[in-house]
Design a protein around this motif. Sequence first.
Motif, mmCIF file in Angstrom:
data_model
loop_
_atom_site.group_PDB
_atom_site.id
_atom_site.type_symbol
_atom_site.label_atom_id
_atom_site.label_comp_id
_atom_site.label_asym_id
_atom_site.label_seq_id
_atom_site.Cartn_x
_atom_site.Cartn_y
_atom_site.Cartn_z
ATOM 1 N N ARG A 27 -48.138 -31.451 -7.393
ATOM 2 C CA ARG A 27 -47.778 -32.761 -6.514
ATOM 3 C C ARG A 27 -47.304 -32.361 -5.262
ATOM 4 N N GLN A 28 -46.661 -31.083 -5.324
ATOM 5 C CA GLN A 28 -45.864 -30.370 -4.123
ATOM 6 C C GLN A 28 -46.695 -30.225 -2.802
ATOM 7 N N GLY A 29 -46.637 -31.008 -1.915
ATOM 8 C CA GLY A 29 -47.453 -30.737 -0.789
ATOM 9 C C GLY A 29 -47.079 -29.326 0.016
ATOM 10 N N LEU A 30 -45.647 -29.051 -0.103
ATOM 11 C CA LEU A 30 -45.518 -27.885 0.728
ATOM 12 C C LEU A 30 -46.112 -26.516 -0.128
ATOM 13 N N MET A 31 -45.903 -26.567 -1.578
ATOM 14 C CA MET A 31 -46.412 -25.618 -2.085
ATOM 15 C C MET A 31 -47.894 -25.278 -1.746
ATOM 16 N N ARG A 32 -48.484 -26.558 -1.674
ATOM 17 C CA ARG A 32 -50.085 -26.338 -1.717
ATOM 18 C C ARG A 32 -50.135 -25.789 -0.221
ATOM 19 N N HIS A 33 -49.557 -26.436 0.853
ATOM 20 C CA HIS A 33 -49.700 -25.747 2.090
ATOM 21 C C HIS A 33 -49.589 -24.336 2.040
ATOM 22 N N LEU A 34 -48.474 -23.896 1.501
ATOM 23 C CA LEU A 34 -48.282 -22.452 1.577
ATOM 24 C C LEU A 34 -49.159 -21.559 0.608
ATOM 25 N N ALA A 35 -49.915 -22.175 -0.065
ATOM 26 C CA ALA A 35 -51.067 -21.792 -0.961
ATOM 27 C C ALA A 35 -50.158 -20.860 -2.107
ATOM 28 N N ALA A 36 -48.921 -21.589 -2.679
ATOM 29 C CA ALA A 36 -48.120 -20.877 -3.557
ATOM 30 C C ALA A 36 -48.722 -21.447 -5.091
ATOM 31 N N ARG A 37 -48.693 -20.283 -5.877
ATOM 32 C CA ARG A 37 -49.252 -20.656 -7.289
ATOM 33 C C ARG A 37 -48.046 -20.382 -8.240
ATOM 34 N N LEU A 38 -47.992 -21.249 -9.227
ATOM 35 C CA LEU A 38 -47.240 -21.167 -10.304
ATOM 36 C C LEU A 38 -47.941 -20.096 -11.287
ATOM 37 N N THR A 39 -47.102 -18.958 -11.529
ATOM 38 C CA THR A 39 -47.792 -18.045 -12.371
ATOM 39 C C THR A 39 -47.112 -17.898 -13.808
ATOM 40 N N ARG A 40 -45.695 -18.261 -14.054
ATOM 41 C CA ARG A 40 -45.131 -17.931 -15.494
ATOM 42 C C ARG A 40 -44.106 -19.293 -15.363
ATOM 43 N N VAL A 41 -44.160 -19.551 -16.710
ATOM 44 C CA VAL A 41 -42.936 -20.654 -17.109
ATOM 45 C C VAL A 41 -42.755 -20.319 -18.568
ATOM 46 N N GLU A 42 -41.276 -19.967 -18.699
ATOM 47 C CA GLU A 42 -40.853 -19.495 -19.683
ATOM 48 C C GLU A 42 -39.224 -20.303 -19.708
ATOM 49 N N PRO A 43 -38.736 -20.485 -20.804
ATOM 50 C CA PRO A 43 -37.332 -20.844 -20.868
ATOM 51 C C PRO A 43 -36.294 -20.125 -19.984
ATOM 52 N N GLY A 44 -35.888 -21.083 -19.022
ATOM 53 C CA GLY A 44 -34.962 -20.143 -17.944
ATOM 54 C C GLY A 44 -35.728 -19.549 -16.835
ATOM 55 N N ARG A 45 -36.909 -19.478 -17.006
ATOM 56 C CA ARG A 45 -37.646 -18.559 -15.987
ATOM 57 C C ARG A 45 -38.855 -19.205 -15.516
ATOM 58 N N VAL A 46 -39.242 -19.620 -14.187
ATOM 59 C CA VAL A 46 -40.567 -19.814 -13.572
ATOM 60 C C VAL A 46 -40.665 -18.760 -12.272
ATOM 61 N N HIS A 47 -41.895 -18.304 -12.429
ATOM 62 C CA HIS A 47 -42.422 -17.551 -11.118
ATOM 63 C C HIS A 47 -43.364 -18.194 -10.272
ATOM 64 N N HIS B 217 -41.979 -15.372 6.517
ATOM 65 C CA HIS B 217 -40.688 -16.191 7.029
ATOM 66 C C HIS B 217 -39.853 -16.648 5.911
ATOM 67 N N ALA B 218 -38.526 -16.308 6.251
ATOM 68 C CA ALA B 218 -37.490 -16.617 5.347
ATOM 69 C C ALA B 218 -37.599 -18.277 4.587
ATOM 70 N N GLY B 219 -38.116 -18.997 5.444
ATOM 71 C CA GLY B 219 -38.249 -20.519 5.262
ATOM 72 C C GLY B 219 -39.140 -20.825 4.008
ATOM 73 N N ALA B 220 -40.248 -19.964 4.069
ATOM 74 C CA ALA B 220 -41.158 -19.943 3.127
ATOM 75 C C ALA B 220 -40.708 -19.257 1.723
ATOM 76 N N THR B 221 -39.888 -18.112 1.940
ATOM 77 C CA THR B 221 -39.143 -17.676 0.572
ATOM 78 C C THR B 221 -38.210 -18.589 0.165
ATOM 79 N N SER B 222 -37.638 -19.366 1.028
ATOM 80 C CA SER B 222 -36.355 -20.253 0.485
ATOM 81 C C SER B 222 -37.250 -21.221 0.004
ATOM 82 N N ALA B 223 -38.132 -21.894 0.402
ATOM 83 C CA ALA B 223 -39.073 -23.043 -0.433
ATOM 84 C C ALA B 223 -39.248 -22.341 -1.749
ATOM 85 N N ILE B 224 -39.944 -21.426 -1.760
ATOM 86 C CA ILE B 224 -40.359 -20.921 -3.172
ATOM 87 C C ILE B 224 -39.105 -20.771 -4.001
#
Length: 97
Positions: free
Chosen positions: A15-35, A52-59
């Motif tokens: 549902r995150q428009g910014l993640m979609r705009h950046l073409a970011a991908r959720l690749t790992r989800v485990e207790p206390g850790r998300v990639h 850009h630091a703004g992109a990495t900060s959003a991630i």
Amino acid sequence: MDDDLHRRIAESFDRQGLMRHLAARLTRVEPGRVHIELANRREVTQQHGYVHAGATSAIADSAGGYAALTLLPADADVLTVTVSRAGGSCPGGAGPR
């Protein structure tokens, strides 16, 4: 980890428009850790060609928030995380403030 938690995080991420705009991908989800991966594409670079630091900060904000969410009760939610710098030096040699 609970499959329902993974599903809730994936649905929220989708549902995150910014993640979609950046073409970011959720690749790992485990207790206390998300990639979250962000491809090095021209659209996310600054004038010198680096990501850009703004992109990495959003991630980092999204990954940190979701990582915290993996450790919270099922009825909890996270809005954002606080990112701070501990130690190190500031540009221009001013030192930590």
